[in-house]
Design a protein around this motif. Structure first.
Motif, PDB file in Angstrom:
ATOM      1  N   LEU A 259       0.818  -1.214   0.000  1.00 27.23           N
ATOM      2  CA  LEU A 259       0.000   0.000   0.000  1.00 27.23           C
ATOM      3  C   LEU A 259       0.853   1.266   0.000  1.00 27.23           C
ATOM      4  CD1 LEU A 259      -2.831  -1.037   2.493  1.00 27.23           C
ATOM      5  CD2 LEU A 259      -3.012  -0.787   0.015  1.00 27.23           C
ATOM      6  N   SER A 260       2.067   1.165   0.547  1.00 25.02           N
ATOM      7  CA  SER A 260       2.955   2.343   0.572  1.00 25.02           C
ATOM      8  C   SER A 260       3.810   2.449  -0.687  1.00 25.02           C
ATOM      9  CB  SER A 260       3.856   2.294   1.806  1.00 25.02           C
ATOM     10  OG  SER A 260       4.725   1.173   1.749  1.00 25.02           O
ATOM     11  N   HIS A 261       3.653   1.480  -1.580  1.00 21.75           N
ATOM     12  CA  HIS A 261       4.438   1.458  -2.832  1.00 21.75           C
ATOM     13  C   HIS A 261       4.034   2.608  -3.749  1.00 21.75           C
ATOM     14  CE1 HIS A 261       6.511  -0.099  -6.343  1.00 21.75           C
ATOM     15  NE2 HIS A 261       5.375  -0.105  -7.024  1.00 21.75           N
ATOM     16  N   LYS A 262       5.023   3.328  -4.277  1.00 22.84           N
ATOM     17  CA  LYS A 262       4.774   4.442  -5.201  1.00 22.84           C
ATOM     18  C   LYS A 262       5.121   3.988  -6.624  1.00 22.84           C
ATOM     19  CE  LYS A 262       3.877   7.825  -2.151  1.00 22.84           C
ATOM     20  NZ  LYS A 262       3.764   6.998  -0.954  1.00 22.84           N
ATOM     21  N   PRO A 263       4.101   3.800  -7.470  1.00 22.23           N
ATOM     22  CA  PRO A 263       4.367   3.296  -8.831  1.00 22.23           C
ATOM     23  C   PRO A 263       4.931   4.377  -9.763  1.00 22.23           C
ATOM     24  CG  PRO A 263       2.036   3.770  -8.569  1.00 22.23           C
ATOM     25  CD  PRO A 263       2.673   4.010  -7.210  1.00 22.23           C
ATOM     26  N   PHE A 264       5.769   3.948 -10.697  1.00 27.19           N
ATOM     27  CA  PHE A 264       6.275   4.878 -11.710  1.00 27.19           C
ATOM     28  C   PHE A 264       5.161   5.216 -12.699  1.00 27.19           C
ATOM     29  CE2 PHE A 264      10.386   2.918 -10.437  1.00 27.19           C
ATOM     30  CZ  PHE A 264      11.038   4.078 -10.079  1.00 27.19           C
ATOM     31  N   LYS A 273      -2.384  -5.027 -12.282  1.00 30.82           N
ATOM     32  CA  LYS A 273      -2.363  -6.418 -11.790  1.00 30.82           C
ATOM     33  C   LYS A 273      -1.875  -6.464 -10.346  1.00 30.82           C
ATOM     34  CE  LYS A 273      -1.638  -8.882 -16.160  1.00 30.82           C
ATOM     35  NZ  LYS A 273      -0.684  -9.710 -16.961  1.00 30.82           N
ATOM     36  N   PHE A 274      -0.861  -5.659 -10.066  1.00 29.92           N
ATOM     37  CA  PHE A 274      -0.316  -5.572  -8.695  1.00 29.92           C
ATOM     38  C   PHE A 274      -1.414  -5.124  -7.729  1.00 29.92           C
ATOM     39  CE2 PHE A 274       1.483  -2.647  -5.494  1.00 29.92           C
ATOM     40  CZ  PHE A 274       2.326  -3.511  -4.802  1.00 29.92           C
ATOM     41  N   GLU A 275      -2.163  -4.085  -8.101  1.00 26.42           N
ATOM     42  CA  GLU A 275      -3.245  -3.576  -7.255  1.00 26.42           C
ATOM     43  C   GLU A 275      -4.320  -4.637  -7.034  1.00 26.42           C
ATOM     44  OE1 GLU A 275      -4.624   0.053  -9.091  1.00 26.42           O
ATOM     45  OE2 GLU A 275      -3.543   1.250  -7.602  1.00 26.42           O
ATOM     46  N   SER A 276      -4.617  -5.378  -8.084  1.00 20.42           N
ATOM     47  CA  SER A 276      -5.635  -6.427  -7.999  1.00 20.42           C
ATOM     48  C   SER A 276      -5.228  -7.510  -6.998  1.00 20.42           C
ATOM     49  CB  SER A 276      -5.861  -7.040  -9.383  1.00 20.42           C
ATOM     50  OG  SER A 276      -6.790  -8.093  -9.313  1.00 20.42           O
ATOM     51  N   LYS A 277      -3.959  -7.896  -7.051  1.00 17.78           N
ATOM     52  CA  LYS A 277      -3.456  -8.916  -6.120  1.00 17.78           C
ATOM     53  C   LYS A 277      -3.496  -8.409  -4.675  1.00 17.78           C
ATOM     54  CE  LYS A 277      -0.441 -11.493  -9.276  1.00 17.78           C
ATOM     55  NZ  LYS A 277       0.965 -11.891  -9.574  1.00 17.78           N
ATOM     56  N   VAL A 278      -3.150  -7.130  -4.496  1.00 15.14           N
ATOM     57  CA  VAL A 278      -3.197  -6.545  -3.147  1.00 15.14           C
ATOM     58  C   VAL A 278      -4.628  -6.551  -2.624  1.00 15.14           C
ATOM     59  CG1 VAL A 278      -2.824  -4.464  -1.765  1.00 15.14           C
ATOM     60  CG2 VAL A 278      -1.139  -5.133  -3.490  1.00 15.14           C
ATOM     61  N   ARG A 279      -5.591  -6.175  -3.480  1.00 17.46           N
ATOM     62  CA  ARG A 279      -7.001  -6.177  -3.077  1.00 17.46           C
ATOM     63  C   ARG A 279      -7.460  -7.579  -2.684  1.00 17.46           C
ATOM     64  NH1 ARG A 279      -7.719  -2.114  -7.094  1.00 17.46           N
ATOM     65  NH2 ARG A 279      -8.202  -3.679  -8.674  1.00 17.46           N
ATOM     66  N   GLU A 280      -6.981  -8.576  -3.409  1.00 16.12           N
ATOM     67  CA  GLU A 280      -7.331  -9.973  -3.088  1.00 16.12           C
ATOM     68  C   GLU A 280      -6.809 -10.346  -1.694  1.00 16.12           C
ATOM     69  OE1 GLU A 280      -5.916 -12.639  -6.065  1.00 16.12           O
ATOM     70  OE2 GLU A 280      -7.083 -11.711  -7.685  1.00 16.12           O
ATOM     71  N   LYS A 281      -5.577  -9.947  -1.415  1.00 19.04           N
ATOM     72  CA  LYS A 281      -4.992 -10.245  -0.103  1.00 19.04           C
ATOM     73  C   LYS A 281      -5.771  -9.545   1.017  1.00 19.04           C
ATOM     74  CE  LYS A 281      -0.279 -10.888  -1.889  1.00 19.04           C
ATOM     75  NZ  LYS A 281       1.102 -10.319  -1.931  1.00 19.04           N
ATOM     76  N   ILE A 282      -6.137  -8.290   0.761  1.00 22.78           N
ATOM     77  CA  ILE A 282      -6.898  -7.521   1.760  1.00 22.78           C
ATOM     78  C   ILE A 282      -8.251  -8.170   2.013  1.00 22.78           C
ATOM     79  CG2 ILE A 282      -8.100  -5.339   2.175  1.00 22.78           C
ATOM     80  CD1 ILE A 282      -5.767  -3.912   0.783  1.00 22.78           C
ATOM     81  N   THR A 283      -8.951  -8.542   0.933  1.00 24.56           N
ATOM     82  CA  THR A 283     -10.269  -9.176   1.057  1.00 24.56           C
ATOM     83  C   THR A 283     -10.179 -10.463   1.854  1.00 24.56           C
ATOM     84  OG1 THR A 283     -10.961  -8.251  -1.068  1.00 24.56           O
ATOM     85  CG2 THR A 283     -12.226 -10.122  -0.224  1.00 24.56           C
ATOM     86  N   LYS A 284      -9.139 -11.252   1.596  1.00 23.88           N
ATOM     87  CA  LYS A 284      -8.941 -12.521   2.310  1.00 23.88           C
ATOM     88  C   LYS A 284      -8.758 -12.269   3.808  1.00 23.88           C
ATOM     89  CE  LYS A 284      -5.693 -16.428   2.603  1.00 23.88           C
ATOM     90  NZ  LYS A 284      -5.072 -16.070   3.896  1.00 23.88           N
ATOM     91  N   LEU A 285      -7.882 -11.327   4.156  1.00 26.53           N
ATOM     92  CA  LEU A 285      -7.625 -11.062   5.582  1.00 26.53           C
ATOM     93  C   LEU A 285      -8.838 -10.467   6.268  1.00 26.53           C
ATOM     94  CD1 LEU A 285      -4.018  -9.669   6.226  1.00 26.53           C
ATOM     95  CD2 LEU A 285      -5.051 -11.776   7.046  1.00 26.53           C
ATOM     96  N   GLU A 286      -9.510  -9.522   5.596  1.00 26.27           N
ATOM     97  CA  GLU A 286     -10.670  -8.874   6.212  1.00 26.27           C
ATOM     98  C   GLU A 286     -11.830  -9.853   6.391  1.00 26.27           C
ATOM     99  OE1 GLU A 286     -10.012  -4.180   4.958  1.00 26.27           O
ATOM    100  OE2 GLU A 286     -11.545  -5.370   3.928  1.00 26.27           O
TER     101      GLU A 286
END
Length: 294
Positions: A259-264, A273-286
């Motif tokens: 979440l703190s990653h700053k994309p070029f 794709k990176f954002e999508s994977k992060v959202r999947e991880k968040i959904t799983k944990l929540e």
């Protein structure tokens, strides 16, 4: 609850998404201040006009930090009593209490003959400075343990002494102050009444003995810097947090870093794709931990 080092540790707990509350009444430095507010919360005592005063165009309370001060008398009382109510609920429901004492030095208001938590920049001539004895601190700690266990008998209480040095008192006076705290805590934890579900975490000793170098201090040479805070947190994690939580903590940390990653290029296919994977991880944990919010 306790000194500014309590805030450092709470920030770590926040980062890893532990359910926690830190210093509802603001930063508190000495045992009597912490005991008094726990007593208020346990007994649901209400603050009244007798507990507040007007100074420098604001209303203050000697029992809490200046962060709570307000230009409105009514709003201050309403806020303090709301905190009493919420803190009472937290005390009855919490599994662990971490109490960080900062100093044995206290200030007594001459007019009321009572020890204050914060002087709120009221002229120093209106106070007398005192050093709490080991016996006075022992009595306060014992009372604190009994208050918490009275409403939450199964809770765990972790005591620690802040590694922040109070050099304004003097180098010798700071050591004297810390030694009284350490002696009192260990004396209490050695008694039959307080042995159950209580322990000591050596924040101060880690700073003094393992990190004995000024490169571990902030610019003021008094507060631990981020490297030191991270090191003490690592020790706390190893000794206090169950290993069963480590996997989840690692997952949370991975998400936090992402979440703190700053994309070029925020619109690139790879970043989407990176954002999508992060959202999947968040959904799983929540879905596993309903209290977690990213």
């Amino acid at each position: 609850m306790g000194s500014c080092f309590a805030v450092n540790m709470a920030e770590k707990l926040d980062y890893f998404k532990f359910q926690n509350s830190c210093n509802p009444f603001g930063i508190l430095f000495h045992p009597l201040a912490i005991e008094k507010l726990i007593d208020f919360a346990v007994s649901k005592k209400q603050f009244t006009e007798n507990d507040i005063f007007f100074h420098d165009e604001r209303w203050h309370c000697f029992d809490v930090h200046s962060d709570s001060s307000n230009s409105s008398k009514e709003e201050l009382l309403e806020s303090l009593n709301a905190i009493i109510k919420s803190t009472n609920q937290q005390i009855t429901e919490s599994t662990h209490f971490i109490i960080t004492y900062g100093t044995s030095w206290v200030y007594r208001n001459i007019e009321s003959d009572s020890i204050v938590a914060n002087c709120h920049k009221v002229p120093q001539k209106l106070f007398e400075k005192e050093l709490l004895s080991v016996e006075e601190i022992k009595k306060s700690i014992t009372n604190t343990v009994k208050l918490l266990h009275a409403v939450n008998p199964d809770c765990n209480i972790i005591f620690t002494v802040s590694p922040v040095r109070h050099i304004k008192d003097g180098f010798v006076e700071n050591q004297w102050s810390k030694s009284n705290l350490i002696s009192a805590i260990h004396s209490v934890l050695d008694t039959e009444d307080c042995k159950m579900n209580t322990e000591y975490f050596p924040s101060y000793e880690i700073m003094m003995d393992e990190l004995r170098d000024y490169r571990f201090y902030a610019e003021d040479m008094l507060h631990p810097n981020q490297v030191a805070i991270n090191y003490i947190w690592k020790r706390f994690k190893e000794t206090t947090i169950s290993e069963t939580a480590f996997t989840t903590m690692d997952e949370v940390s991975t998400i936090q870093k992402s979440l703190s990653h700053k994309p070029f290029n925020p619109n690139s296919e790879s970043h989407l794709k990176f954002e999508s994977k992060v959202r999947e991880k968040i959904t799983k944990l929540e879905s596993e931990y309903s209290f977690m919010k990213f």
